[in-house]
Design a protein around this motif. Sequence first.
Motif, mmCIF file in Angstrom:
data_model
loop_
_atom_site.group_PDB
_atom_site.id
_atom_site.type_symbol
_atom_site.label_atom_id
_atom_site.label_comp_id
_atom_site.label_asym_id
_atom_site.label_seq_id
_atom_site.Cartn_x
_atom_site.Cartn_y
_atom_site.Cartn_z
ATOM 1 N N LYS A 72 0.832 -1.216 0.000
ATOM 2 C CA LYS A 72 0.000 0.000 0.000
ATOM 3 C C LYS A 72 0.860 1.257 0.000
ATOM 4 O O LYS A 72 0.518 2.268 -0.587
ATOM 5 C CB LYS A 72 -0.871 0.014 1.253
ATOM 6 C CG LYS A 72 -2.260 -0.488 1.030
ATOM 7 C CD LYS A 72 -3.065 -0.213 2.288
ATOM 8 C CE LYS A 72 -4.457 -0.750 2.158
ATOM 9 N NZ LYS A 72 -5.121 -0.843 3.436
ATOM 10 N N LYS A 73 1.993 1.155 0.705
ATOM 11 C CA LYS A 73 2.861 2.322 0.858
ATOM 12 C C LYS A 73 3.681 2.598 -0.416
ATOM 13 O O LYS A 73 4.159 3.715 -0.640
ATOM 14 C CB LYS A 73 3.811 2.052 2.029
ATOM 15 C CG LYS A 73 4.276 3.282 2.742
ATOM 16 C CD LYS A 73 5.035 2.935 3.994
ATOM 17 C CE LYS A 73 5.821 4.146 4.430
ATOM 18 N NZ LYS A 73 6.897 3.842 5.325
ATOM 19 N N SER A 94 0.069 1.225 -16.673
ATOM 20 C CA SER A 94 -1.235 1.449 -17.318
ATOM 21 C C SER A 94 -2.390 1.039 -16.404
ATOM 22 O O SER A 94 -3.411 1.721 -16.352
ATOM 23 C CB SER A 94 -1.326 0.682 -18.639
ATOM 24 O OG SER A 94 -1.284 -0.708 -18.402
ATOM 25 N N LEU A 95 -2.261 -0.049 -15.656
ATOM 26 C CA LEU A 95 -3.380 -0.502 -14.810
ATOM 27 C C LEU A 95 -3.328 0.133 -13.423
ATOM 28 O O LEU A 95 -4.331 0.603 -12.912
ATOM 29 C CB LEU A 95 -3.344 -2.033 -14.646
ATOM 30 C CG LEU A 95 -3.489 -2.881 -15.914
ATOM 31 C CD1 LEU A 95 -3.318 -4.351 -15.586
ATOM 32 C CD2 LEU A 95 -4.857 -2.649 -16.548
ATOM 33 N N ALA A 96 -2.135 0.093 -12.811
ATOM 34 C CA ALA A 96 -2.040 0.544 -11.411
ATOM 35 C C ALA A 96 -1.640 2.007 -11.289
ATOM 36 O O ALA A 96 -1.689 2.566 -10.199
ATOM 37 C CB ALA A 96 -1.035 -0.326 -10.671
ATOM 38 N N THR A 130 -2.888 -6.226 -10.233
ATOM 39 C CA THR A 130 -4.333 -6.090 -10.048
ATOM 40 C C THR A 130 -4.686 -5.929 -8.571
ATOM 41 O O THR A 130 -5.494 -5.082 -8.185
ATOM 42 C CB THR A 130 -5.029 -7.338 -10.642
ATOM 43 O OG1 THR A 130 -4.640 -7.440 -12.005
ATOM 44 C CG2 THR A 130 -6.524 -7.239 -10.547
ATOM 45 N N LYS A 131 -4.054 -6.770 -7.745
ATOM 46 C CA LYS A 131 -4.308 -6.688 -6.297
ATOM 47 C C LYS A 131 -3.906 -5.311 -5.770
ATOM 48 O O LYS A 131 -4.582 -4.711 -4.928
ATOM 49 C CB LYS A 131 -3.496 -7.783 -5.598
ATOM 50 C CG LYS A 131 -3.787 -7.958 -4.150
ATOM 51 C CD LYS A 131 -5.079 -8.714 -3.976
ATOM 52 C CE LYS A 131 -5.582 -8.695 -2.563
ATOM 53 N NZ LYS A 131 -6.957 -9.181 -2.484
ATOM 54 N N ASP A 168 -7.298 1.457 -4.265
ATOM 55 C CA ASP A 168 -8.601 2.070 -4.527
ATOM 56 C C ASP A 168 -9.686 0.990 -4.432
ATOM 57 O O ASP A 168 -9.820 0.145 -5.327
ATOM 58 C CB ASP A 168 -8.576 2.691 -5.944
ATOM 59 C CG ASP A 168 -9.939 3.186 -6.371
ATOM 60 O OD1 ASP A 168 -10.861 3.220 -5.531
ATOM 61 O OD2 ASP A 168 -10.091 3.522 -7.566
ATOM 62 N N LYS A 169 -10.427 1.043 -3.365
ATOM 63 C CA LYS A 169 -11.441 0.002 -3.102
ATOM 64 C C LYS A 169 -12.503 -0.054 -4.216
ATOM 65 O O LYS A 169 -13.155 -1.067 -4.433
ATOM 66 C CB LYS A 169 -12.112 0.259 -1.755
ATOM 67 C CG LYS A 169 -11.203 0.101 -0.545
ATOM 68 C CD LYS A 169 -11.689 -1.036 0.344
ATOM 69 C CE LYS A 169 -10.799 -1.385 1.512
ATOM 70 N NZ LYS A 169 -9.390 -1.327 1.374
ATOM 71 N N GLN A 170 -12.692 1.075 -4.917
ATOM 72 C CA GLN A 170 -13.703 1.123 -5.980
ATOM 73 C C GLN A 170 -13.174 0.585 -7.312
ATOM 74 O O GLN A 170 -13.910 0.492 -8.286
ATOM 75 C CB GLN A 170 -14.162 2.582 -6.230
ATOM 76 C CG GLN A 170 -14.553 3.381 -5.013
ATOM 77 C CD GLN A 170 -15.716 2.720 -4.290
ATOM 78 O OE1 GLN A 170 -16.670 2.283 -4.923
ATOM 79 N NE2 GLN A 170 -15.606 2.624 -2.976
#
Length: 609
Positions: free
Chosen positions: A291-292, A317-319, A418-419, A425-427
């Motif tokens: 997370k950090k 691109s994803l994260a 992905t994780k 971002d929970k959404q």
Amino acid sequence: MCGIIGAVAQRDVVDVLLAGLRCLEYRGYDSAGLIVVNSQGQSSRLRRVGKVSNLVCAAAKTMLLGETGIAHTRWATHGQPEEINAHPHVSTNIAVVHNGIIENHELLRKNLQDEGYTFVSETDTEVIAHLVNWEQKKGGSLLEVVQRVVLHLHGTYGMVILDIYFPGILIAARSGSPLVIGCGRGENFIVSDPMALFPLTRFFLYLEEGDIAQISCNDIIIIDRHSNVVQRRKIESHLEYDSYDKGVYTHYMQKEIYEQPQVIQNILAYRCKNGLISFDELDDSAYALLKKAQHIKIVACGTSYHSAMVAHYWWESLAKVSCDVEIASEFRYRQSVVRENSLLITLSQSGETADTLAALRLSKQLGYLGSLSICNVASSSLVRESDFALMTNAGIEVSVASTKSFTTQLVLLLLLVTKFCSLKDKQSLVEQDTLESLEKLPTYMTQVLLQDILFSELAKELSEKNHVVFLGRGDHYPIAMEGALKLKEISYIHAEAYAAGELKHGPLALIDTNIPVIILAPNNTLLPKLKSNIEEVRARGGLLYILTDTNSGFVNSERVRIIFLPHLKDVIAPIVYVLPLQLLSYYVAVRKGTDLDKPRNLAKSVTVE
Ligand code: AGP
């Protein structure tokens, strides 16, 4: 590189050593040798150039008997692959097998020559044998002698030493090259990879950096780098042994290519449940670290470097997190700037690649947030030394050319990215999208593998060529690089990969009617750009092989072969597009008749820099 096995038992150990060497051959196969000593102190040494099978044949014709022995399969570093340079090296009563490089061997050689020692080989290892013999004259047990000897050595070693005059004892020392003690009943072993001992024991003690061990039938003493007697934890291995069976396949590489859909199906079943990705190996502190993280640095070599390069596209691109990727051998020797809150990820099939391991060790001094390794061998040094590790669970990969370890690394990396998106971002909808795309991945992979006759046909033309160019754009550029590496390493055809947009900046000069150009053209946003690049090649008479979707608008024509693959979601396309390249390389190598599971000059695990 190099495989080492040693045994102390109350029975003859020749077959144990030879069987172990067969398992260790993936580490090198330039030459092999062994020495055994019986309880009366009679010793016999046998060495042969080439594969372990040459040594096995020679052993069948030679009277070899002994309850203590050491053996070695070599990947040459110092000195040609000749019998004289094969291990074990002997100095009167001292025999040594060694994996690694002694960097100050020239100085040590000179000093020992001044002391009257004669060298018969060009190796750095012979220096160790003479040095032990020389130090032994000053007194002390063999363990104490080796403790003094290592103080003279600069470089890396995993070595096992035997005193012919005192059989029943082996001394092992580890610094930079892994060694593992296998614990038997009334017998013990030392080996560079525990798998070589699976038929004998499942209980192992992993030596740590700087450890020196004395191993006898009923006793094991380990001294750490500070000269303290230490206990290392006994670990039971549950790895499958029968994966060494080729089954219905002719080559391990072929088996490993065809295993991919099933292996990936298993990974997805294990990691993705109820629409969520789970990493059982990661605890709360690992998630807190993820997370950090504001920057990702990935370090790897060879094929693992190529999967890191694909992941680079995904991280950004994803994260939406910055990522850079570097070859471990470059990273470890340059002065780098660590961005704030950077997470270091190392990627490795074996977990023993010397440069990747050195990069991980260096990162600990550089202020990274922490380290995460993605690896296929749970007991490897990389996994043990990283803060956290994720297993690729590809199963044992025997062929030197990596195939399933590449695609499983990609799957793990995609799951991790992905994780990360969901953690930040929970959404985020990325987890849902990725899981939907991955669900069909094994089916698409199977569809491609079912076209193997087509690839075997195409291989006919390619096998007659001397040079091949691979082109890709975006996340397919690293796939082009992986295709070129596969072709080079097993068929010995010169191959280069380029980002298609780079062509006109130089490589286009290479193109003529003799050069096949293999183009990865998935139907994505870059396709129109790629089509322009393809026209540039076609206009210069290049022979084109285009891997693409059914609906991407390409048609077969003179000097243009279209190979249709399923229509794929962007995110999984690189994982599927590498399969035709693996098959093409495999069939080209079969046609050329190379020893494709053990290509010349290479080894599976690169434990020297
Ligand atoms: C590729 O086919 C090779 N086997 C080689 O490039 C390999 O990927 C490289 O040596 C890194 O190995 P690792 O993944 O075990 O660290």
